[in-house]
Write a protein that holds these residues in place. Sequence first.
Motif, PDB file in Angstrom:
ATOM      1  N   LYS A 116     -19.909   0.802 -29.673  1.00 14.44           N
ATOM      2  CA  LYS A 116     -20.531   1.721 -28.719  1.00 14.44           C
ATOM      3  C   LYS A 116     -19.886   1.613 -27.341  1.00 14.44           C
ATOM      4  O   LYS A 116     -19.657   2.630 -26.661  1.00 14.44           O
ATOM      5  CB  LYS A 116     -22.034   1.429 -28.621  1.00 14.44           C
ATOM      6  CG  LYS A 116     -22.827   1.822 -29.861  1.00 14.44           C
ATOM      7  CD  LYS A 116     -24.303   1.510 -29.668  1.00 14.44           C
ATOM      8  CE  LYS A 116     -25.104   1.928 -30.893  1.00 14.44           C
ATOM      9  NZ  LYS A 116     -26.561   1.617 -30.736  1.00 14.44           N
ATOM     10  N   THR A 117     -19.579   0.382 -26.924  1.00 16.11           N
ATOM     11  CA  THR A 117     -18.936   0.191 -25.625  1.00 16.11           C
ATOM     12  C   THR A 117     -17.566   0.850 -25.595  1.00 16.11           C
ATOM     13  O   THR A 117     -17.200   1.519 -24.615  1.00 16.11           O
ATOM     14  CB  THR A 117     -18.803  -1.308 -25.315  1.00 16.11           C
ATOM     15  OG1 THR A 117     -20.103  -1.901 -25.302  1.00 16.11           O
ATOM     16  CG2 THR A 117     -18.139  -1.526 -23.967  1.00 16.11           C
ATOM     17  N   MET A 148     -17.796   4.569 -25.382  1.00 16.92           N
ATOM     18  CA  MET A 148     -18.160   4.927 -24.011  1.00 16.92           C
ATOM     19  C   MET A 148     -16.948   4.846 -23.081  1.00 16.92           C
ATOM     20  O   MET A 148     -16.733   5.725 -22.229  1.00 16.92           O
ATOM     21  CB  MET A 148     -19.265   3.994 -23.508  1.00 16.92           C
ATOM     22  CG  MET A 148     -19.836   4.366 -22.148  1.00 16.92           C
ATOM     23  SD  MET A 148     -20.976   3.093 -21.540  1.00 16.92           S
ATOM     24  CE  MET A 148     -22.099   2.944 -22.933  1.00 16.92           C
ATOM     25  N   VAL A 196     -15.544   8.235 -21.201  1.00 17.49           N
ATOM     26  CA  VAL A 196     -15.528   8.328 -19.735  1.00 17.49           C
ATOM     27  C   VAL A 196     -14.110   8.504 -19.224  1.00 17.49           C
ATOM     28  O   VAL A 196     -13.843   9.312 -18.314  1.00 17.49           O
ATOM     29  CB  VAL A 196     -16.181   7.072 -19.121  1.00 17.49           C
ATOM     30  CG1 VAL A 196     -15.970   7.035 -17.615  1.00 17.49           C
ATOM     31  CG2 VAL A 196     -17.672   7.053 -19.432  1.00 17.49           C
ATOM     32  N   ILE A 232     -19.175  -0.360 -16.885  1.00 19.52           N
ATOM     33  CA  ILE A 232     -18.732  -0.460 -18.279  1.00 19.52           C
ATOM     34  C   ILE A 232     -18.053  -1.792 -18.547  1.00 19.52           C
ATOM     35  O   ILE A 232     -18.354  -2.484 -19.527  1.00 19.52           O
ATOM     36  CB  ILE A 232     -17.774   0.703 -18.616  1.00 19.52           C
ATOM     37  CG1 ILE A 232     -18.500   2.043 -18.504  1.00 19.52           C
ATOM     38  CG2 ILE A 232     -17.201   0.531 -20.014  1.00 19.52           C
ATOM     39  CD1 ILE A 232     -17.611   3.235 -18.760  1.00 19.52           C
TER      40      ILE A 232
END
Length: 349
Positions: free
Chosen positions: A245-246, A249, A253, A298
Amino acid sequence: MDSCRTPANASKCSGTTMQCFMVLSTQAQKISIGILCGLFGTMCVFENSLVLYLIFSSPGIRKKPSYLFIGSLALADILASIIFVCSFVNFHVFNEAGFSKEVFLLQLGGVNTSFSASLSSLLLTALDRYLSISRPSEYKLLMTRKRAWTALAVLWVTCATIAGLPLLGWNCCTLDSSCSELFPFVDDNYLSGWLCWVVVLLGCIVCAYAHVLWRAWRHVAYMEQQQAQAGKQNSRMRMDVMLAKTLVMVLAVLMLCWSPVLALMIYSIFGRLSDRLRKVFAFCSTLCLLNSMVNPIIYALRSKELFSSLRRVLSHFRRQLKAPEESPEAESSHKSSVIETVCEDTHTV
């Protein structure tokens, strides 16, 4: 750029050239740009300064190469936000064009250096995570602090050199070549080379994180096939899912913030931009600043070590705030206890 064509007998590097790139025509557009730059810039400086403090105030964290890369990312984002906001607002909002070509190219070089260093630091962070997951047994031997510092030095020198080429002579005024429609005095060939450099950086970042994501997905699939040690498997599986998931992301972004600007730059090389598209480019440029603002959330604050360090700092700060309030009460309670003890001794005598 139709409204700003220069006459045939006029120099393309004259003082009026700067005004042709001030594309914000209404007060509402200038206020919007000013608010976006002020908000994103302030948050970016605060967040990244906090990350730098958390890293270098903790001896255990600052010794790790991965956090040196995150520290370089935070420093680059701080410089990018300060230089970009000051020069961008001064140029587009206040329409300041009283400086020379050299001063403008120096400011542009500072912006390019900081944003390029930010992307390069992201690349080093991606390669660091790639090594940690692909060769975990050899990671500490491959990624030492000396090699990390060497990589960072090469990174910053390379970014500063590439960004300083227009100031050193690779500009359309010195070479008498075609100028960019987005940046004053910038040669189209230099812009093409800089775009290739940035696209290569982004491509390497995407490839490295795609490999890490693929490894995490394979690990999840492997863990699902195992039947023994269910509790341990579930915890590891949750870690892999969180990692996936990180990474999604991170890539989302990165592409969201940089794709519009790069697409308009590429289009400006092969075709003519209307005034409307140049205004769109001015607003899309703030997305790069947004990326610098989101980076510490993040990459840094999602780290357990940095988050625990942040909690320690906040708890220490709260204790410092409570100490002045509690000290008079503690002193009075101490005095009352002393008086009571003296009275008891008197009664005993």
